[in-house]
Each structure stands twice: as structure tokens, then as C-alpha cells.
Design a protein around this motif. Structure first.
Motif, mmCIF file in Angstrom:
data_model
loop_
_atom_site.group_PDB
_atom_site.id
_atom_site.type_symbol
_atom_site.label_atom_id
_atom_site.label_comp_id
_atom_site.label_asym_id
_atom_site.label_seq_id
_atom_site.Cartn_x
_atom_site.Cartn_y
_atom_site.Cartn_z
ATOM 1 N N PHE A 10 0.692 -1.416 0.011
ATOM 2 C CA PHE A 10 0.196 0.025 0.009
ATOM 3 C C PHE A 10 0.977 1.449 0.006
ATOM 4 N N THR A 11 2.054 1.124 -0.425
ATOM 5 C CA THR A 11 2.986 2.486 -0.176
ATOM 6 C C THR A 11 3.468 2.797 -1.448
ATOM 7 N N ALA A 12 3.227 1.898 -2.684
ATOM 8 C CA ALA A 12 4.084 2.313 -3.880
ATOM 9 C C ALA A 12 2.950 3.149 -4.662
ATOM 10 N N PRO A 13 3.574 4.149 -5.475
ATOM 11 C CA PRO A 13 2.496 5.167 -6.083
ATOM 12 C C PRO A 13 2.056 4.251 -7.602
ATOM 13 N N ALA A 14 0.728 4.596 -7.732
ATOM 14 C CA ALA A 14 0.207 3.779 -8.806
ATOM 15 C C ALA A 14 0.854 4.558 -10.178
ATOM 16 N N VAL A 150 -4.158 4.609 -4.352
ATOM 17 C CA VAL A 150 -5.100 3.882 -5.437
ATOM 18 C C VAL A 150 -5.026 2.324 -5.077
ATOM 19 N N VAL A 151 -6.361 1.979 -5.164
ATOM 20 C CA VAL A 151 -6.851 0.311 -4.782
ATOM 21 C C VAL A 151 -7.556 -0.063 -5.915
ATOM 22 N N PRO A 152 -7.402 -1.174 -6.365
ATOM 23 C CA PRO A 152 -8.371 -1.568 -7.325
ATOM 24 C C PRO A 152 -10.054 -1.643 -6.860
ATOM 25 N N HIS A 164 -3.048 -0.837 6.763
ATOM 26 C CA HIS A 164 -1.730 0.080 6.639
ATOM 27 C C HIS A 164 -2.125 1.471 7.406
ATOM 28 N N CYS A 165 -3.417 1.957 7.224
ATOM 29 C CA CYS A 165 -3.403 3.244 7.628
ATOM 30 C C CYS A 165 -3.879 3.332 9.118
ATOM 31 N N LEU A 166 -4.498 2.469 9.842
ATOM 32 C CA LEU A 166 -4.816 2.503 11.404
ATOM 33 C C LEU A 166 -3.425 2.342 12.075
ATOM 34 N N ALA A 206 3.939 9.632 -3.874
ATOM 35 C CA ALA A 206 3.160 9.195 -2.681
ATOM 36 C C ALA A 206 3.167 10.394 -1.506
ATOM 37 N N ILE A 207 2.322 10.481 -0.885
ATOM 38 C CA ILE A 207 2.574 11.280 0.361
ATOM 39 C C ILE A 207 1.342 10.922 1.292
#
Length: 209
Positions: A10-14, A150-152, A164-166, A206-207
Motif C-alpha cells: 500500500f505504499t507504492a505510487p500507482a 489507489v486500490v482496485p 496500513h493506515c490504522l 506518494a504522500i
């Protein structure tokens, strides 16, 4: 059985092609979208989009903090900062007024935890302070979104939030407030009923979380 997704996923830029697909899907769902190179470009664009003197609320956001947008909106003196005003108010006697201010500014600026390739925005919050404005109460909304968000699909968005975020937000909240965060409220924005109300500044870098 729940499958754990590594945080690194969840950290790589799309890539650029995916960002274009996301932008097209968001526009189809009545969000205005601009793809920008980086946080510096977003900072400049937010200044263009928010009228001087407007009442502005910024939700807690590492994206806004790291980009300097939070400081611009709350400390520059160019805008009526809802956050700055609310901290001077008495929560015992003025709580209802505070919540109205948070929900209904001229402009709310923030971010989201995930954006799907199908054009949905997904936000999570412990307090919910920004969610009323996001969902329709604020006159205008601007979201600054890093390319790593970005996610599918929605199920992946929810895994991103939980896995990831929590943990990252928990760490931030403990340092800032001395208490952990929580997934008390999750908002899914499938579309914007009022075209032009919501603007997504989608960054190539990414930020944030």
C-alpha cells in the motif's frame, strides 16, 4: 479466514496509466479531478482554489501537514480557520456550534485513505469531524490524494485502512493526544450528486498514510 496484506503493498505510487484511469472514473462520478506532479503543485493549486477570506476546515491529515497545506490554511491569516476558532470555544457549552462550524464551512480540505480505480473515495475517522462536510454539508470539498492510495476495489480499500493506515494513525495519535485512534466511522463516496462541488487533486507521488 482473513488474509493479511503486507503494508508495503500500500505504499507504492500507482503508475501514470492507472492514475489516468482513476481520474476518468472519478470524473464519470461527477468529481472534478486534476492530476498534479507533487505536493508542491497541490499546495499552489489549493491556494488558487480557496478564495481568500473563506471559512475553511481542515481534517487531521498527514498529507496536508507534510505538504504545508494545513499551515497555509490555518496559520497564514488569509482564511477564516474553523480549526483555529474552534479550539478557543467551550466544548461544554458550545459543542453544537462547533460541530456546525466543522460540518458547514465554505471549503473543507482534506484527504482520503483510499481511492478506487472505479472512482470511489474512502475516508476513515475516529471522531467523524470531517465526514459530514465530505458527504455533503460543506459548500465545497478539496481532497489531496497521494498516488499510493489507489486500490482496485472497495474491499482492498478497507484492507488498506485496517492494515496500513490504522497502525500509522495509532502511532501519530499516541504522540499527539496520548490515546490511540479507532475506526469508528468509514465513509464511502461513490459519486458526487452536485457536479463541481468536490475536487480531487490526484498526485503522481506518494504522500501521507
Amino acid at each position: 479466514m482473513t488474509t493479511s496484506v503486507p503494508a508495503t503493498s500500500f505504499t507504492a505510487p500507482a503508475p501514470a496509466e492507472t492514475l489516468e484511469r482513476v481520474a476518468a472514473a472519478l470524473r464519470e462520478n461527477n468529481f472534478a479531478v486534476e492530476i498534479l506532479d507533487d505536493a508542491a503543485a497541490a499546495r499552489t493549486r489549493v491556494e488558487d482554489l480557496v478564495p481568500e477570506g473563506a471559512s475553511v476546515f481542515t481534517g487531521a491529515s498527514e498529507t496536508l501537514r507534510l505538504s504545508g497545506i494545513d499551515e497555509d490554511l490555518n496559520s497564514s491569516g488569509r482564511y477564516e480557520s474553523v480549526k483555529a476558532r474552534s479550539v478557543t470555544m467551550d466544548r461544554a457549552t458550545q459543542l453544537a456550534e462547533i460541530w456546525r462550524m466543522l460540518a458547514c464551512p465554505d471549503v473543507i480540505v482534506g484527504s482520503v485513505a483510499a481511492v478506487t480505480v472505479t472512482g470511489c473515495l474512502v475516508a476513515a475517522s475516529a471522531s467523524g469531524s470531517q465526514l459530514a462536510g465530505y458527504s455533503g454539508a460543506a459548500a465545497r470539498v478539496i481532497w489531496v490524494v497521494g498516488a499510493q492510495k489507489v486500490v482496485p476495489d472497495l474491499s482492498t480499500a478497507l484492507r488498506r485502512i485496517e492494515n496500513h493506515c490504522l497502525p500509522l494513525e495509532n502511532e501519530r495519535a499516541m504522540k499527539a493526544y496520548g490515546v490511540p485512534s479507532a475506526l469508528n466511522r468509514i465513509l464511502v463516496l461513490n459519486a458526487e450528486p452536485h457536479p463541481g462541488r468536490g475536487t480531487v487533486l490526484l498526485l503522481r507521488e506518494a504522500i501521507g498514510f
